[in-house]
Motif scaffolding. Sequence first.
Motif, short mmCIF file in Angstrom:
data_model
loop_
_atom_site.label_atom_id
_atom_site.label_comp_id
_atom_site.label_asym_id
_atom_site.label_seq_id
_atom_site.Cartn_x
_atom_site.Cartn_y
_atom_site.Cartn_z
N ARG A 139 13.55 19.89 25.76
CA ARG A 139 14.71 19.82 26.68
C ARG A 139 14.37 18.95 27.88
NH1 ARG A 139 16.42 24.87 25.33
NH2 ARG A 139 14.94 25.89 26.70
N MET A 140 13.17 19.16 28.40
CA MET A 140 12.76 18.41 29.59
C MET A 140 12.66 16.91 29.28
SD MET A 140 9.28 18.89 31.71
CE MET A 140 8.30 17.97 30.53
N LEU A 141 12.05 16.60 28.14
CA LEU A 141 11.89 15.18 27.78
C LEU A 141 13.24 14.51 27.57
CD1 LEU A 141 8.78 15.24 25.42
CD2 LEU A 141 8.90 14.61 27.81
N LYS A 142 14.16 15.27 26.98
CA LYS A 142 15.50 14.70 26.78
C LYS A 142 16.15 14.43 28.13
CE LYS A 142 17.18 16.30 22.33
NZ LYS A 142 17.78 17.46 21.71
N LYS A 143 16.00 15.41 29.02
CA LYS A 143 16.65 15.30 30.33
C LYS A 143 16.11 14.12 31.13
CE LYS A 143 19.12 18.37 33.07
NZ LYS A 143 19.88 19.55 32.86
N THR A 144 14.81 13.88 31.02
CA THR A 144 14.22 12.77 31.79
C THR A 144 14.62 11.40 31.21
OG1 THR A 144 12.23 12.75 30.44
CG2 THR A 144 12.16 14.08 32.43
N GLY A 145 15.15 11.41 30.00
CA GLY A 145 15.54 10.14 29.38
C GLY A 145 14.39 9.43 28.70
N LEU A 146 13.23 10.10 28.62
CA LEU A 146 12.04 9.45 28.05
C LEU A 146 12.25 8.99 26.61
CD1 LEU A 146 8.96 8.85 28.57
CD2 LEU A 146 8.51 10.97 27.36
N MET A 147 13.05 9.73 25.87
CA MET A 147 13.21 9.41 24.46
C MET A 147 14.17 8.24 24.23
SD MET A 147 11.03 11.44 23.53
CE MET A 147 11.01 11.06 21.79
N LYS A 148 14.85 7.83 25.29
CA LYS A 148 15.81 6.74 25.11
C LYS A 148 15.57 5.65 26.15
CE LYS A 148 19.68 9.47 23.51
NZ LYS A 148 21.00 9.91 23.93
N LEU A 149 14.33 5.33 26.39
CA LEU A 149 14.02 4.35 27.43
C LEU A 149 14.40 2.92 27.02
CD1 LEU A 149 10.55 5.19 28.99
CD2 LEU A 149 12.74 5.00 30.13
N GLU A 150 14.31 2.64 25.72
CA GLU A 150 14.53 1.27 25.28
C GLU A 150 15.98 0.85 25.51
OE1 GLU A 150 13.16 3.67 23.56
OE2 GLU A 150 11.38 3.00 22.48
N GLU A 151 16.11 -0.36 26.04
CA GLU A 151 17.47 -0.90 26.22
C GLU A 151 17.96 -1.47 24.91
OE1 GLU A 151 16.67 -3.84 29.13
OE2 GLU A 151 16.65 -2.40 30.79
N ASP A 152 19.28 -1.47 24.73
CA ASP A 152 19.85 -2.09 23.54
C ASP A 152 19.59 -3.58 23.59
OD1 ASP A 152 20.76 0.27 22.61
OD2 ASP A 152 22.70 0.10 23.62
N VAL A 153 19.23 -4.14 22.43
CA VAL A 153 18.99 -5.59 22.43
C VAL A 153 20.05 -6.32 21.64
CG1 VAL A 153 16.52 -5.59 22.90
CG2 VAL A 153 17.31 -5.23 20.56
N ASN A 173 7.10 0.22 32.82
CA ASN A 173 8.44 0.73 32.49
C ASN A 173 9.37 -0.40 32.04
OD1 ASN A 173 7.92 3.41 32.98
ND2 ASN A 173 8.46 3.28 35.14
N MET A 174 9.30 -1.51 32.78
CA MET A 174 10.15 -2.65 32.42
C MET A 174 9.82 -3.15 31.02
SD MET A 174 10.14 -4.84 35.96
CE MET A 174 11.37 -6.07 35.66
N ALA A 175 8.52 -3.25 30.72
CA ALA A 175 8.10 -3.76 29.41
C ALA A 175 8.52 -2.79 28.31
CB ALA A 175 6.58 -3.96 29.40
N PHE A 176 8.31 -1.51 28.55
CA PHE A 176 8.62 -0.52 27.51
C PHE A 176 10.12 -0.54 27.19
CE2 PHE A 176 9.11 3.48 25.34
CZ PHE A 176 7.92 3.62 24.66
#
Length: 172
Positions: A158-172, A107-110
């Motif tokens: 809807r579920m994937l959006k809610k879990t935040g999976l689609m926006k896991l990457e942090e801003d760099v 998770n940290m790496a992704f």
Amino acid sequence: MTDAWGQFKSFDGKKFKAMDAEFTRGASNLIGGKDLTACFQCAKCSAGCPVSDKVNIQIHEVMRMLLFGLKEVLETDMVWLCTTCYTCQERCPQGIEITDILFGLKNMAFKKRIAPPGYSGARQSLYDKGRLYEPTDWERDDLGLDPVPVLNIEDTKRMLKKTGLMKLEEDV
Ligand code: SF4
Ligand code: SF4
């Protein structure tokens, strides 16, 4: 040694600027990470690891890198080539939850966009089509099955959006 995925290939000739205490603290907060300091480097985990001959850095070395705050650990191929078989965790005489730590490292790496390209593609496919693999009609036809059923993927999206999976990457 193979041409496995990962930027960090070896300790040979590598100079580390500083140990990052903040990174070690973050690793300690992962599930299983609280026992990092209990690792005495017996390497029993690596001795039983089924991918030990496929990776550049062994799992006991990963544990040491975490303790020393070496962020390069996120770039090691061990993070993604680990099959999550739990053998290391079962073997560890200190009862360290090694595999669970590895889940956290993934998770940290992704989040830092350090992952084999296929993982982003798989996530997108899951979001767009509701599945990781697209079966074809001819494959089903060969087996005497009906055409591929159309999936209603709105709930999945809807579920994937809610879990935040689609926006896991942090801003760099
Ligand atoms: S088996 Fe446990 S104590 Fe031994 S090196 Fe691996 S993590 Fe450390
Ligand atoms: S869980 Fe991963 S690191 Fe541990 S033994 Fe299995 S493949 Fe190796």
